[in-house]
Scaffold this motif. Structure first.
Motif, PDB file in Angstrom:
ATOM      1  N   ARG A   3      16.938  -1.535   6.808  1.00  9.76           N
ATOM      2  CA  ARG A   3      16.060  -2.587   6.294  1.00  9.76           C
ATOM      3  C   ARG A   3      16.643  -3.210   5.023  1.00  9.76           C
ATOM      4  N   PRO A   4      17.803  -3.837   5.111  1.00 11.67           N
ATOM      5  CA  PRO A   4      18.405  -4.388   3.892  1.00 11.67           C
ATOM      6  C   PRO A   4      17.553  -5.465   3.240  1.00 11.67           C
ATOM      7  N   GLN A   5      16.877  -6.297   4.056  1.00 11.77           N
ATOM      8  CA  GLN A   5      16.048  -7.350   3.487  1.00 11.77           C
ATOM      9  C   GLN A   5      14.885  -6.770   2.694  1.00 11.77           C
ATOM     10  N   LYS A   6      14.269  -5.724   3.216  1.00 12.44           N
ATOM     11  CA  LYS A   6      13.128  -5.135   2.523  1.00 12.44           C
ATOM     12  C   LYS A   6      13.558  -4.526   1.187  1.00 12.44           C
ATOM     13  N   ARG A   7      14.679  -3.819   1.196  1.00  9.72           N
ATOM     14  CA  ARG A   7      15.104  -3.219  -0.067  1.00  9.72           C
ATOM     15  C   ARG A   7      15.430  -4.294  -1.092  1.00  9.72           C
ATOM     16  N   TYR A   8      16.072  -5.366  -0.627  1.00  4.01           N
ATOM     17  CA  TYR A   8      16.368  -6.467  -1.546  1.00  4.01           C
ATOM     18  C   TYR A   8      15.079  -7.066  -2.101  1.00  4.01           C
ATOM     19  N   ASP A   9      14.102  -7.355  -1.224  1.00  2.00           N
ATOM     20  CA  ASP A   9      12.857  -7.976  -1.665  1.00  2.00           C
ATOM     21  C   ASP A   9      12.085  -7.057  -2.609  1.00  2.00           C
ATOM     22  N   ASP A  10      12.047  -5.757  -2.306  1.00  2.00           N
ATOM     23  CA  ASP A  10      11.350  -4.818  -3.180  1.00  2.00           C
ATOM     24  C   ASP A  10      11.919  -4.875  -4.595  1.00  2.00           C
ATOM     25  N   THR A  11      13.238  -4.785  -4.699  1.00  2.00           N
ATOM     26  CA  THR A  11      13.869  -4.782  -6.019  1.00  2.00           C
ATOM     27  C   THR A  11      13.625  -6.091  -6.752  1.00  2.00           C
ATOM     28  N   ALA A  12      13.839  -7.217  -6.062  1.00  2.00           N
ATOM     29  CA  ALA A  12      13.694  -8.522  -6.699  1.00  2.00           C
ATOM     30  C   ALA A  12      12.264  -8.752  -7.180  1.00  2.00           C
ATOM     31  N   LEU A  13      11.288  -8.412  -6.353  1.00  2.00           N
ATOM     32  CA  LEU A  13       9.898  -8.680  -6.709  1.00  2.00           C
ATOM     33  C   LEU A  13       9.389  -7.745  -7.797  1.00  2.00           C
ATOM     34  N   LEU A  14       9.801  -6.492  -7.768  1.00  2.00           N
ATOM     35  CA  LEU A  14       9.371  -5.569  -8.817  1.00  2.00           C
ATOM     36  C   LEU A  14       9.905  -6.010 -10.177  1.00  2.00           C
ATOM     37  N   ALA A  45      10.743  -9.087 -10.940  1.00  2.00           N
ATOM     38  CA  ALA A  45      10.072 -10.354 -11.247  1.00  2.00           C
ATOM     39  C   ALA A  45       8.667 -10.130 -11.792  1.00  2.00           C
ATOM     40  N   GLU A  46       7.978  -9.111 -11.295  1.00  2.00           N
ATOM     41  CA  GLU A  46       6.643  -8.793 -11.810  1.00  2.00           C
ATOM     42  C   GLU A  46       6.711  -8.460 -13.299  1.00  2.00           C
ATOM     43  N   SER A  85       6.012 -21.222 -13.740  1.00  2.00           N
ATOM     44  CA  SER A  85       7.041 -20.191 -13.598  1.00  2.00           C
ATOM     45  C   SER A  85       7.279 -19.873 -12.132  1.00  2.00           C
ATOM     46  N   LYS A  86       8.561 -19.636 -11.802  1.00  2.00           N
ATOM     47  CA  LYS A  86       8.926 -19.291 -10.430  1.00  2.00           C
ATOM     48  C   LYS A  86       9.400 -17.849 -10.293  1.00  2.00           C
ATOM     49  N   SER A  87       9.078 -17.007 -11.269  1.00  2.00           N
ATOM     50  CA  SER A  87       9.621 -15.648 -11.273  1.00  2.00           C
ATOM     51  C   SER A  87       9.337 -14.889  -9.991  1.00  2.00           C
ATOM     52  N   THR A  88       8.093 -14.910  -9.531  1.00  2.00           N
ATOM     53  CA  THR A  88       7.736 -14.115  -8.350  1.00  2.00           C
ATOM     54  C   THR A  88       7.618 -14.966  -7.097  1.00  2.00           C
ATOM     55  N   ARG A  89       8.004 -16.224  -7.172  1.00  2.00           N
ATOM     56  CA  ARG A  89       7.847 -17.128  -6.037  1.00  2.00           C
ATOM     57  C   ARG A  89       9.214 -17.491  -5.474  1.00  2.00           C
ATOM     58  N   ASP A  90       9.759 -16.604  -4.662  1.00  2.00           N
ATOM     59  CA  ASP A  90      11.083 -16.819  -4.077  1.00  2.00           C
ATOM     60  C   ASP A  90      10.930 -17.067  -2.578  1.00  2.00           C
ATOM     61  N   PRO A  91      11.281 -18.262  -2.104  1.00  2.00           N
ATOM     62  CA  PRO A  91      11.122 -18.539  -0.674  1.00  2.00           C
ATOM     63  C   PRO A  91      12.008 -17.676   0.205  1.00  2.00           C
ATOM     64  N   ARG A  92      13.033 -17.016  -0.371  1.00  2.00           N
ATOM     65  CA  ARG A  92      13.887 -16.141   0.441  1.00  2.00           C
ATOM     66  C   ARG A  92      13.263 -14.754   0.644  1.00  2.00           C
ATOM     67  N   ASN A  93      12.124 -14.500   0.021  1.00  2.00           N
ATOM     68  CA  ASN A  93      11.411 -13.260   0.281  1.00  2.00           C
ATOM     69  C   ASN A  93      10.837 -13.322   1.689  1.00  2.00           C
ATOM     70  N   ARG A  94      11.371 -12.504   2.569  1.00  2.00           N
ATOM     71  CA  ARG A  94      10.922 -12.504   3.961  1.00  2.00           C
ATOM     72  C   ARG A  94      10.007 -11.335   4.292  1.00  2.00           C
ATOM     73  N   THR A  95       9.979 -10.334   3.437  1.00  2.00           N
ATOM     74  CA  THR A  95       9.227  -9.122   3.735  1.00  2.00           C
ATOM     75  C   THR A  95       7.741  -9.256   3.410  1.00  2.00           C
TER      76      THR A  95
END
Length: 299
Positions: A75-86, A88-89, A265-275
């Protein structure tokens, strides 16, 4: 108190920079960093942190751990999204806010399941500070104000302390030297480093239509420095590819100087977040993490 979207938004293209200049880079580091990452350079921060994470995988102990967990293979996409969003929060709400504390609990829970050396944790922290700063200095639409550099250092230092990372230097240059020394000593090629590098590169390529992916693969190689290429065992891209990429980023930077200041702010709003579709609407930081399965796991 962090800014709310639209509250006190400045006038003029350099209005946010004037706001940053008026603040204290130590006392107000959270507000300054949110302006830099969320309002002034959100795209640059996202792209540079993608390559910052990529960079950490050149350390064999880090890639070996990722290979053992199997998360990158499955699940490479999920791990990427988890890290990026955490991360960004923490930027968006502050590390001591309710959402920030919840995010840190998730991060610490995920890390606590594995034996990770303090040195590796500290090295990863340094990439969150210095890789975006270096990227923006090369490709940003304006130079960074010194306050932004100091604020980023203090922001992630405080995050690191809350993650239980020990012996974090208190000096900007001292921590930068640690980062450079760590890379010289630890970057090297192994089968696990190569495998995690391939998974990550292929993840980047998956964000583009199939016919474009071979070109994207070469483009990714063009953005890696010789130390990373050697560690991953990737073939260097032709020099003209990097020249074209950098020229394109230069055109983008010049165009952005004509835009009005961002009011949201666009910190947590990334359209590449697919998870987690629509994040942050309908989600809490506690929904994130490698041991959580809420939402889609495409990618």
């Amino acid at each position: 108190m962090l800014l709310t979207d639209g509250a006190g938004a400045p006038r003029g293209r350099f209005g946010w920079r004037r706001r940053i200049e008026s603040l204290d880079p130590v006392r107000d580091h959270q507000e300054i960093h949110r302006i830099t990452a969320g309002f002034e350079f959100p795209w640059d921060y996202t792209r540079s942190l993608e390559f910052a994470l990529f960079r950490t995988y050149c350390v064999p102990s880090i890639s070996a751990l990722l290979a053992r967990t199997g998360e990158f293979e499955r699940r490479p996409q999920k791990r990427y999204d988890d890290t990026a969003l955490l991360m960004a929060e923490l930027v968006e709400h502050g590390y001591d806010s309710p959402r920030g504390k919840e995010s840190l609990r998730v991060v610490n829970r995920m890390h606590g399941k594995y034996e990770i050396s303090n040195a590796d944790m500290l090295y990863v922290l340094t990439t969150f500070i210095y890789e975006p700063l270096d990227w923006i200095e090369r490709y940003g639409w304006r130079p960074l104000h010194p306050h932004e550099r100091i604020a980023a250092f203090h922001f992630y230092r405080e995050v690191g302390l809350r993650m239980g990372i020990r012996d974090i230097p208190t000096d900007f240059q001292e921590l930068y030297r640690f980062k450079a020394d760590y890379e010289r000593k630890h970057f090297r090629h192994t089968d696990e480093v190569h495998a995690i590098g391939v998974y990550t590169r292929d993840l980047f390529c998956s964000w583009f239509p199939g016919p474009a992916r071979p070109a994207v693969r070469v483009g990714v190689h063009a953005m890696l420095d010789p130390m990373m290429l050697s560690a991953f065992g990737f073939r260097p891209a032709p020099g003209w590819v990097r020249s074209v990429a950098e020229a394109g980023l230069g055109v983008r930077a010049r165009a952005l100087r004509l835009f009005p200041p961002r009011r949201r702010s666009k910190s947590t709003r990334d359209p590449r977040n697919r998870t987690y579709p629509g994040y942050p609407v309908g989600y809490r930081p506690g929904d994130l993490g490698a041991d959580r399965d809420r939402g889609s796991t495409r990618g």
